[in-house]
Design a protein around this motif. Structure first.
Motif, PDB file in Angstrom:
ATOM      1  N   ILE A  21      -2.720   6.122 -17.916  1.00  0.00           N
ATOM      2  CA  ILE A  21      -1.314   6.515 -18.029  1.00  0.00           C
ATOM      3  C   ILE A  21      -1.289   7.976 -18.437  1.00  0.00           C
ATOM      4  O   ILE A  21      -1.992   8.371 -19.385  1.00  0.00           O
ATOM      5  N   VAL A  22      -0.551   8.782 -17.695  1.00  0.00           N
ATOM      6  CA  VAL A  22      -0.451  10.196 -18.046  1.00  0.00           C
ATOM      7  C   VAL A  22       0.982  10.501 -18.444  1.00  0.00           C
ATOM      8  O   VAL A  22       1.903   9.771 -18.086  1.00  0.00           O
ATOM      9  N   THR A  23       1.161  11.570 -19.190  1.00  0.00           N
ATOM     10  CA  THR A  23       2.508  11.935 -19.603  1.00  0.00           C
ATOM     11  C   THR A  23       2.973  13.125 -18.768  1.00  0.00           C
ATOM     12  O   THR A  23       2.276  14.129 -18.672  1.00  0.00           O
ATOM     13  N   ASN A  24       4.149  12.972 -18.176  1.00  0.00           N
ATOM     14  CA  ASN A  24       4.743  14.081 -17.424  1.00  0.00           C
ATOM     15  C   ASN A  24       5.135  15.169 -18.430  1.00  0.00           C
ATOM     16  O   ASN A  24       5.939  14.916 -19.331  1.00  0.00           O
ATOM     17  N   PRO A  25       4.540  16.374 -18.323  1.00  0.00           N
ATOM     18  CA  PRO A  25       4.780  17.398 -19.330  1.00  0.00           C
ATOM     19  C   PRO A  25       6.233  17.883 -19.370  1.00  0.00           C
ATOM     20  O   PRO A  25       6.697  18.405 -20.384  1.00  0.00           O
ATOM     21  N   VAL A  26       6.971  17.686 -18.287  1.00  0.00           N
ATOM     22  CA  VAL A  26       8.357  18.160 -18.247  1.00  0.00           C
ATOM     23  C   VAL A  26       9.307  17.118 -18.836  1.00  0.00           C
ATOM     24  O   VAL A  26      10.104  17.410 -19.720  1.00  0.00           O
ATOM     25  N   THR A  27       9.193  15.880 -18.362  1.00  0.00           N
ATOM     26  CA  THR A  27      10.128  14.848 -18.821  1.00  0.00           C
ATOM     27  C   THR A  27       9.633  14.147 -20.075  1.00  0.00           C
ATOM     28  O   THR A  27      10.406  13.479 -20.761  1.00  0.00           O
ATOM     29  N   GLY A  28       8.343  14.278 -20.369  1.00  0.00           N
ATOM     30  CA  GLY A  28       7.783  13.568 -21.516  1.00  0.00           C
ATOM     31  C   GLY A  28       7.590  12.086 -21.246  1.00  0.00           C
ATOM     32  O   GLY A  28       7.165  11.331 -22.113  1.00  0.00           O
ATOM     33  N   LYS A  29       7.927  11.667 -20.022  1.00  0.00           N
ATOM     34  CA  LYS A  29       7.797  10.244 -19.701  1.00  0.00           C
ATOM     35  C   LYS A  29       6.411   9.912 -19.167  1.00  0.00           C
ATOM     36  O   LYS A  29       5.738  10.752 -18.580  1.00  0.00           O
ATOM     37  N   ASP A  30       6.024   8.660 -19.363  1.00  0.00           N
ATOM     38  CA  ASP A  30       4.724   8.219 -18.865  1.00  0.00           C
ATOM     39  C   ASP A  30       4.755   8.021 -17.349  1.00  0.00           C
ATOM     40  O   ASP A  30       5.764   7.577 -16.798  1.00  0.00           O
ATOM     41  N   ILE A  31       3.644   8.316 -16.713  1.00  0.00           N
ATOM     42  CA  ILE A  31       3.449   7.988 -15.301  1.00  0.00           C
ATOM     43  C   ILE A  31       2.225   7.081 -15.238  1.00  0.00           C
ATOM     44  O   ILE A  31       1.163   7.421 -15.763  1.00  0.00           O
ATOM     45  N   TRP A  32       2.411   5.910 -14.665  1.00  0.00           N
ATOM     46  CA  TRP A  32       1.286   4.965 -14.567  1.00  0.00           C
ATOM     47  C   TRP A  32       0.528   5.269 -13.283  1.00  0.00           C
ATOM     48  O   TRP A  32       1.126   5.335 -12.203  1.00  0.00           O
ATOM     49  N   TYR A  33      -0.774   5.401 -13.420  1.00  0.00           N
ATOM     50  CA  TYR A  33      -1.622   5.724 -12.264  1.00  0.00           C
ATOM     51  C   TYR A  33      -2.507   4.526 -11.920  1.00  0.00           C
ATOM     52  O   TYR A  33      -3.190   3.971 -12.790  1.00  0.00           O
ATOM     53  N   TYR A  34      -2.470   4.158 -10.652  1.00  0.00           N
ATOM     54  CA  TYR A  34      -3.239   2.996 -10.170  1.00  0.00           C
ATOM     55  C   TYR A  34      -4.177   3.420  -9.043  1.00  0.00           C
ATOM     56  O   TYR A  34      -3.884   4.375  -8.322  1.00  0.00           O
ATOM     57  N   GLU A  35      -5.236   2.648  -8.873  1.00  0.00           N
ATOM     58  CA  GLU A  35      -6.072   2.812  -7.674  1.00  0.00           C
ATOM     59  C   GLU A  35      -6.255   1.462  -7.007  1.00  0.00           C
ATOM     60  O   GLU A  35      -6.594   0.480  -7.672  1.00  0.00           O
ATOM     61  N   VAL A  36      -6.020   1.435  -5.708  1.00  0.00           N
ATOM     62  CA  VAL A  36      -6.196   0.213  -4.931  1.00  0.00           C
ATOM     63  C   VAL A  36      -7.206   0.491  -3.828  1.00  0.00           C
ATOM     64  O   VAL A  36      -7.089   1.465  -3.092  1.00  0.00           O
ATOM     65  N   ASP A  37      -8.174  -0.369  -3.765  1.00  0.00           N
ATOM     66  CA  ASP A  37      -9.260  -0.240  -2.812  1.00  0.00           C
ATOM     67  C   ASP A  37      -8.971  -1.163  -1.620  1.00  0.00           C
ATOM     68  O   ASP A  37      -8.875  -2.375  -1.804  1.00  0.00           O
ATOM     69  N   ILE A  38      -8.788  -0.585  -0.438  1.00  0.00           N
ATOM     70  CA  ILE A  38      -8.537  -1.421   0.739  1.00  0.00           C
ATOM     71  C   ILE A  38      -9.886  -1.742   1.363  1.00  0.00           C
ATOM     72  O   ILE A  38     -10.582  -0.840   1.835  1.00  0.00           O
ATOM     73  N   LYS A  39     -10.281  -3.009   1.302  1.00  0.00           N
ATOM     74  CA  LYS A  39     -11.636  -3.316   1.766  1.00  0.00           C
ATOM     75  C   LYS A  39     -11.764  -4.716   2.337  1.00  0.00           C
ATOM     76  O   LYS A  39     -10.917  -5.571   2.131  1.00  0.00           O
ATOM     77  N   ALA A  40     -12.879  -4.923   3.026  1.00  0.00           N
ATOM     78  CA  ALA A  40     -13.150  -6.202   3.682  1.00  0.00           C
ATOM     79  C   ALA A  40     -13.533  -7.260   2.658  1.00  0.00           C
ATOM     80  O   ALA A  40     -14.083  -6.949   1.599  1.00  0.00           O
ATOM     81  N   PHE A  41     -13.201  -8.492   2.971  1.00  0.00           N
ATOM     82  CA  PHE A  41     -13.646  -9.629   2.171  1.00  0.00           C
ATOM     83  C   PHE A  41     -13.651 -10.859   3.079  1.00  0.00           C
ATOM     84  O   PHE A  41     -13.188 -10.791   4.216  1.00  0.00           O
ATOM     85  N   THR A  42     -14.208 -11.945   2.582  1.00  0.00           N
ATOM     86  CA  THR A  42     -14.189 -13.161   3.388  1.00  0.00           C
ATOM     87  C   THR A  42     -13.448 -14.257   2.637  1.00  0.00           C
ATOM     88  O   THR A  42     -13.374 -14.255   1.416  1.00  0.00           O
ATOM     89  N   GLN A  50     -17.224 -21.179   9.581  1.00  0.00           N
ATOM     90  CA  GLN A  50     -17.439 -19.798   9.102  1.00  0.00           C
ATOM     91  C   GLN A  50     -16.248 -19.345   8.261  1.00  0.00           C
ATOM     92  O   GLN A  50     -15.124 -19.797   8.489  1.00  0.00           O
ATOM     93  N   PRO A  51     -16.477 -18.427   7.329  1.00  0.00           N
ATOM     94  CA  PRO A  51     -15.329 -17.882   6.608  1.00  0.00           C
ATOM     95  C   PRO A  51     -14.550 -16.914   7.509  1.00  0.00           C
ATOM     96  O   PRO A  51     -15.101 -16.369   8.463  1.00  0.00           O
ATOM     97  N   ALA A  52     -13.275 -16.716   7.203  1.00  0.00           N
ATOM     98  CA  ALA A  52     -12.474 -15.712   7.903  1.00  0.00           C
ATOM     99  C   ALA A  52     -12.865 -14.336   7.357  1.00  0.00           C
ATOM    100  O   ALA A  52     -13.107 -14.183   6.164  1.00  0.00           O
ATOM    101  N   GLN A  53     -12.919 -13.347   8.242  1.00  0.00           N
ATOM    102  CA  GLN A  53     -13.249 -11.970   7.846  1.00  0.00           C
ATOM    103  C   GLN A  53     -11.932 -11.216   7.696  1.00  0.00           C
ATOM    104  O   GLN A  53     -11.262 -10.964   8.692  1.00  0.00           O
ATOM    105  N   LEU A  54     -11.561 -10.885   6.478  1.00  0.00           N
ATOM    106  CA  LEU A  54     -10.254 -10.273   6.246  1.00  0.00           C
ATOM    107  C   LEU A  54     -10.409  -8.892   5.616  1.00  0.00           C
ATOM    108  O   LEU A  54     -11.508  -8.489   5.222  1.00  0.00           O
ATOM    109  N   VAL A  55      -9.304  -8.182   5.524  1.00  0.00           N
ATOM    110  CA  VAL A  55      -9.284  -6.880   4.850  1.00  0.00           C
ATOM    111  C   VAL A  55      -8.054  -6.877   3.954  1.00  0.00           C
ATOM    112  O   VAL A  55      -6.950  -7.158   4.434  1.00  0.00           O
ATOM    113  N   GLY A  56      -8.222  -6.590   2.678  1.00  0.00           N
ATOM    114  CA  GLY A  56      -7.052  -6.666   1.799  1.00  0.00           C
ATOM    115  C   GLY A  56      -7.063  -5.610   0.712  1.00  0.00           C
ATOM    116  O   GLY A  56      -8.066  -4.922   0.485  1.00  0.00           O
ATOM    117  N   TYR A  57      -5.922  -5.484   0.049  1.00  0.00           N
ATOM    118  CA  TYR A  57      -5.787  -4.575  -1.089  1.00  0.00           C
ATOM    119  C   TYR A  57      -6.636  -5.120  -2.238  1.00  0.00           C
ATOM    120  O   TYR A  57      -6.451  -6.266  -2.656  1.00  0.00           O
TER     121      TYR A  57
END
Ligand code: C2O
Ligand code: CU
Length: 468
Positions: A21-42, A50-57
């Protein structure tokens, strides 16, 4: 044949946690930062195959659920670790155009893009899904879709059943078809619809959920690519007696008042939230069912088990339920009534092509079909002249009121709130009204049968303050 009906527990997508979580220096409000990995899975769907071969967040489907308090700004880095390009759209968010998942704004394999979401909207269920040019159907079908819930204090104070995954449960519907070997069948090459014979809830075919004899809030999202549903609840022992429930929210959050019904039509990308009260069914099972031939689903597109969705197994223990459904939920900000149609859009199929007013999205020169002065309230008339097909029409950026529909009319529960998708049934004409704000920008509108969308039933409108 899939024979594990009502035998596997309903999965609940995990809640996505911010990386920091970072703070916006102008508004003083928090900004939540996320990372999502888009990748293959079964995913092992058919036991012994056989398992299904999928790709998801984050390598799951549905993707993790974002739970965001209203007013919290967030940045999400979507990292493309898949083998195909993508573009992420937060469906229902008035995102600035560069963060809206424009179909051609694709992130290539190995790249990432940071998306900014303001979250100033009132509480509601949004969803995020792929929107890449001509790959949306395949990408969403193979797993790139997830829930995104905005909460707010006004809604929290109502005392509705609450607690993500306990008494407030997302039910994300989809319908898919698998190959003989157990893998998921591709949608490539389809040019009308992919109905699917296997109904999934939260990624699991025909699951069950153990519940207590009390009230539950269920958040329905139809994430299927072509199938619409006509949902109802019934006792497992009396399947033709539909049980009543209350609709409390539409695409754009709470309705004005709860609407009691015993049947709910939900087309693709629509969201409806309901409260179902299991109090008088202790020790019984309640099934969630789907009526045959919902919308443009033809008799040939229903299969052995597409009348079933999931089962609720109600415990026999007595519980204290302090949750309530107030008679008034909120004052919905409906746009002020206006008159005179500003734009008319005809959805049709001509020479085997899906078109809007004769145009497809790949017609780059002509695809901006409307210029809308920013701040204006407009009435758009949507006409379906494509024969036996229905088209759930989604307009980016705005929430709208469904003013009228020929044919079956406007359902009481859809009139009670605001929407961002409207089901345009066979041969119907719908009038919708929206306030085009708060940003300037070029935004998409399209059919949300993703096969139609990829086959070009998509266009754009330009919200602008410029003259001329
Ligand atoms: Cu749910 Cu333009 O998309
Ligand atoms: Cu369509």
């Amino acid at each position: 044949v899939y024979d594990q009906i009502y035998q596997v527990a309903l999965p609940i997508p995990p809640v996505k946690q911010p990386k920091h979580i970072v703070t916006n220096p102008v508004t003083g409000k928090d900004i939540w930062y996320y990372e999502v990995d888009i990748k293959a899975f079964t995913q092992q769907v058919y036991p012994g195959k056989q398992p299904a071969q999928l790709v998801g967040y984050d390598g799951i489907s549905p993707g993790p659920t974002f739970l965001i308090p209203r007013g919290t700004e967030i940045v999400v880095r979507f990292i493309n670790n898949a083998a195909i390009e993508n573009s992420v759209h937060l469906h229902g968010s008035p995102s600035r155009a560069p963060f809206d998942g424009w179909a051609e704004d694709v992130t290539l394999p190995g790249q990432y893009k940071d998306y900014y979401y303001p979250n100033f909207q009132s509480a509601r269920l949004l969803w995020y899904h792929d929107h890449a040019m001509q790959h949306t159907a395949e990408n969403a079908y193979f797993g790139q879709a997830g829930a995104y819930i905005v909460t707010d204090a006004a809604e929290d104070s109502l005392g509705l059943p609450s607690g993500y995954g306990t008494f407030d449960v997302p039910l994300i519907l989809s319908s898919k078809i698998y190959n003989q070997d157990g893998t998921l069948q591709s949608t490539e090459g389809e040019d009308t619809s992919v109905w699917g014979d296997i109904i999934h809830v939260n990624g699991q075919p025909w699951p069950f959920l153990n519940v207590q004899p009390r009230k539950y809030r269920f958040r329905f999202l139809n994430s299927a690519i072509s199938r619409s549903f006509a949902l109802y609840f019934a006792r497992s022992t009396a399947l033709d007696a539909k049980l009543p429930f209350q609709v409390i929210a539409t695409d754009s959050g709470l309705t004005q008042t709860p609407v009691t019904t015993s049947e709910l039509l939900i087309s693709i990308a629509e969201r409806y939230e309901i409260v179902f009260d299991f109090t008088s069914y202790a020790g019984q099972s309640i099934d969630l069912r789907n009526l045959p031939e919902a919308g443009d689903v033809g008799a040939d597109d229903d299969y052995a088990n597409t009348d079933k969705v999931m089962r609720f197994v109600v415990s026999n223990t007595s519980v204290t339920d302090t949750s309530v459904v107030p008679a008034s939920l909120r004052s919905v900000p409906f746009p002020p009534a206006s008159t005179g149609i500003d734009h008319h859009f005809r959805f049709h199929r001509t020479d085997s092509e899906w078109r809007i007013n004769g145009i497809g999205f790949s017609d780059v020169e002509n695809r901006v079909l409307a210029k809308v002065p920013r701040g204006k309230v407009e009435l758009w008339e949507l006409e379906n002249s494509s024969g036996g097909w229905s088209h759930p029409i989604h307009v980016h950026l705005v929430d709208f009121k469904v003013v009228s529909r020929t044919g079956r009319g406007v359902e009481p529960y859809e009139a009670a709130g605001l929407k961002d998708v409207v089901w345009l049934g066979k041969g119907e004409t719908v009038v919708m009204e929206a306030h085009y704000a708060p940003w300037d920008g070029v935004y998409m509108f399209h059919c949300h049968n993703l096969i139609h969308e990829d086959q070009d039933m998509m266009a754009a409108f330009n919200v602008t303050t410029l003259e001329g």
